[in-house]
Design a protein around this motif. Structure first.
Motif, PDB file in Angstrom:
ATOM      1  N   MET A 136       0.828  -1.204   0.000  1.00 15.61           N
ATOM      2  CA  MET A 136       0.000   0.000   0.000  1.00 15.61           C
ATOM      3  C   MET A 136       0.864   1.255   0.000  1.00 15.61           C
ATOM      4  O   MET A 136       0.460   2.293  -0.505  1.00 15.61           O
ATOM      5  N   ASP A 137       2.055   1.159   0.568  1.00 11.91           N
ATOM      6  CA  ASP A 137       3.054   2.219   0.464  1.00 11.91           C
ATOM      7  C   ASP A 137       4.244   1.599  -0.254  1.00 11.91           C
ATOM      8  O   ASP A 137       4.990   0.800   0.323  1.00 11.91           O
ATOM      9  N   GLN A 138       4.424   1.960  -1.514  1.00 11.09           N
ATOM     10  CA  GLN A 138       5.449   1.323  -2.329  1.00 11.09           C
ATOM     11  C   GLN A 138       6.864   1.785  -2.009  1.00 11.09           C
ATOM     12  O   GLN A 138       7.807   1.315  -2.634  1.00 11.09           O
ATOM     13  N   SER A 139       7.008   2.635  -1.013  1.00 11.88           N
ATOM     14  CA  SER A 139       8.342   3.099  -0.640  1.00 11.88           C
ATOM     15  C   SER A 139       8.982   2.256   0.461  1.00 11.88           C
ATOM     16  O   SER A 139      10.172   2.395   0.741  1.00 11.88           O
ATOM     17  N   VAL A 140       8.211   1.378   1.097  1.00 11.32           N
ATOM     18  CA  VAL A 140       8.746   0.606   2.218  1.00 11.32           C
ATOM     19  C   VAL A 140       8.204  -0.822   2.183  1.00 11.32           C
ATOM     20  O   VAL A 140       7.160  -1.099   1.602  1.00 11.32           O
ATOM     21  N   GLY A 141       8.931  -1.709   2.850  1.00  9.98           N
ATOM     22  CA  GLY A 141       8.424  -3.040   3.113  1.00  9.98           C
ATOM     23  C   GLY A 141       8.703  -4.072   2.037  1.00  9.98           C
ATOM     24  O   GLY A 141       9.201  -3.775   0.946  1.00  9.98           O
ATOM     25  N   ILE A 142       8.359  -5.300   2.351  1.00 12.38           N
ATOM     26  CA  ILE A 142       8.557  -6.441   1.471  1.00 12.38           C
ATOM     27  C   ILE A 142       7.441  -6.489   0.426  1.00 12.38           C
ATOM     28  O   ILE A 142       6.302  -6.109   0.700  1.00 12.38           O
ATOM     29  N   THR A 143       7.769  -6.920  -0.783  1.00 14.99           N
ATOM     30  CA  THR A 143       6.776  -7.035  -1.841  1.00 14.99           C
ATOM     31  C   THR A 143       6.207  -8.452  -1.889  1.00 14.99           C
ATOM     32  O   THR A 143       6.785  -9.395  -1.345  1.00 14.99           O
ATOM     33  N   ALA A 144       5.094  -8.602  -2.585  1.00 16.53           N
ATOM     34  CA  ALA A 144       4.517  -9.931  -2.781  1.00 16.53           C
ATOM     35  C   ALA A 144       5.470 -10.817  -3.585  1.00 16.53           C
ATOM     36  O   ALA A 144       5.525 -12.034  -3.366  1.00 16.53           O
ATOM     37  N   GLU A 145       6.222 -10.221  -4.494  1.00 19.01           N
ATOM     38  CA  GLU A 145       7.205 -10.992  -5.256  1.00 19.01           C
ATOM     39  C   GLU A 145       8.238 -11.620  -4.331  1.00 19.01           C
ATOM     40  O   GLU A 145       8.610 -12.794  -4.473  1.00 19.01           O
ATOM     41  N   GLU A 146       8.699 -10.846  -3.364  1.00 19.76           N
ATOM     42  CA  GLU A 146       9.670 -11.377  -2.404  1.00 19.76           C
ATOM     43  C   GLU A 146       9.061 -12.488  -1.562  1.00 19.76           C
ATOM     44  O   GLU A 146       9.721 -13.479  -1.244  1.00 19.76           O
ATOM     45  N   VAL A 147       7.803 -12.331  -1.186  1.00 20.75           N
ATOM     46  CA  VAL A 147       7.142 -13.360  -0.389  1.00 20.75           C
ATOM     47  C   VAL A 147       7.076 -14.674  -1.156  1.00 20.75           C
ATOM     48  O   VAL A 147       7.474 -15.741  -0.656  1.00 20.75           O
ATOM     49  N   VAL A 148       6.564 -14.644  -2.397  1.00 23.82           N
ATOM     50  CA  VAL A 148       6.355 -15.898  -3.126  1.00 23.82           C
ATOM     51  C   VAL A 148       7.670 -16.543  -3.556  1.00 23.82           C
ATOM     52  O   VAL A 148       7.720 -17.766  -3.770  1.00 23.82           O
ATOM     53  N   ASN A 149       8.740 -15.749  -3.622  1.00 25.70           N
ATOM     54  CA  ASN A 149      10.012 -16.312  -4.080  1.00 25.70           C
ATOM     55  C   ASN A 149      10.984 -16.647  -2.958  1.00 25.70           C
ATOM     56  O   ASN A 149      12.014 -17.290  -3.217  1.00 25.70           O
ATOM     57  N   THR A 150      10.683 -16.228  -1.721  1.00 23.27           N
ATOM     58  CA  THR A 150      11.641 -16.480  -0.630  1.00 23.27           C
ATOM     59  C   THR A 150      11.046 -17.239   0.554  1.00 23.27           C
ATOM     60  O   THR A 150      11.783 -17.880   1.298  1.00 23.27           O
TER      61      THR A 150
END
Length: 335
Positions: A136-150
């Motif tokens: 929701m704030d694209q300047s911080v935090g982990i992305t969904a891409e990182e979640v599904v790949n790590t």
């Protein structure tokens, strides 16, 4: 928070009239202050500011795009509207920074907005091909891409089951891990296809898009939505002045359970069972304004199909503990 990006003036937010009706008694006071904890495009805030000429509205949102959009929309209210870039569990800090120790109303319109869903670059929607972001704030935090790949297969299955209530979570998690060994999963379409193929064919033929629950789970994980909600609701209720009101719109059962529990525990006495009267300090501090979770009308759903899953709950802070005549008339609605 259902608002259409680019059409925010024409589109009516979910429960707009009911929200205004429920909050009105507490916002008719001189110099009233209300917090729109999930500002979005500002549709609810605009309606409340128009209805209450002395109201100051503090709009909180973690999404800079939403703040910019709402800021333009509400600029003509001048100093009566204050936009704040923050996550809404920081509501107490937001108010303290502005020298405020209490509020008269609080509104939470939870979940992802139509504005965010309709922006393909955000990666929230399984119906559009986009980078797997979901922040929701694209300047911080982990992305969904990182979640599904790590995340491990076990971790993925846990969040899909817990946050998406997905009964095929282990199958989907296994499919994701197998696919990412061949190449990273980077787009929403890739993920949606993986989920569809992992779900039994009989299930795919009913119940809508099979990716819905998985995308919901990833979004909740990426934005820590349920943790934020658990922290924010008690803080908002603590800030409400006597007779202040809180209104919460939720869009899935996980949110609604948290909302119900957070409010319900303040509508009953905390005194030990069997005592003939409440011990001072154990009296209920809130009373329900709604009976159960109110759904939207058929008319609202017809105008905005995404509103179909919405549920509304509302409560009022009691003026005096133990002496308020409404405590039992409404407090029993949720027991």
């Amino acid at each position: 928070m259902m608002t259409q990006f680019g059409e925010e003036r024409a589109h009516v937010p979910v429960f707009r009239d009911r929200v205004c009706q429920l909050l009105a008694p507490s916002l008719d006071r001189p110099d009233a202050v209300c917090v729109d904890a999930t500002l979005g495009a500002g549709g609810h805030s605009e309606a409340l500011l128009r209805a209450h000429p002395d109201l100051t509205m503090i709009g909180i949102d973690r999404d800079p795009d939403a703040l910019e959009l709402a800021g333009h929309r509400l600029a003509h209210f001048g100093q009566r509207f204050i936009a704040v870039h923050a996550v809404y569990d920081d509501i107490h800090t937001v108010l303290a920074d502005r020298g405020l120790d209490g509020i008269d109303g609080a509104l939470f319109d939870l979940g992802v907005s139509s504005m965010q869903l309709d922006q393909a670059t955000r990666g929230f929607a399984y119906a559009q091909d986009a980078p797997l972001d979901m922040r929701m704030d694209q300047s911080v935090g982990i992305t969904a891409e990182e979640v599904v790949n790590t995340y491990t297969e076990r971790e993925l299955a846990r969040i899909l089951r817990l946050y998406g209530e997905e009964r095929f979570a282990p199958r989907i998690a296994k499919s994701i891990v197998a696919a990412r060994k061949r190449a990273p999963i980077t787009s929403s379409r890739q993920l949606a296809d993986l989920v569809r193929d992992a779900v039994p064919a009989a299930t795919r033929r009913r119940g809508g898009n099979p990716s819905k629950r998985s995308f919901q789970a990833l979004r909740i994980e990426v934005n820590a939505e349920l943790d934020v909600l658990r922290e924010a609701l008690p803080r908002a209720m603590d800030l409400l002045r006597p007779n202040g009101r809180i209104v919460v719109l939720s869009y899935h059962s996980l949110e609604d359970r948290i909302v119900k529990r957070a409010i319900a525990e303040r509508t009953v006495s905390t005194a030990p069972a069997g005592l003939p009267m409440d011990v001072p300090g154990t009296e209920p501090t809130f009373t329900w304004l709604t009976k159960g979770a109110q759904p939207p009308s058929d008319r609202e759903i017809a105008g905005n199909p995404r509103a179909a899953s919405a549920k509304l709950r509302a409560a009022r802070r009691l003026e005096t503990h133990g002496n308020d005549q409404e405590t039992h008339s409404h407090g029993e609605d949720e027991r």
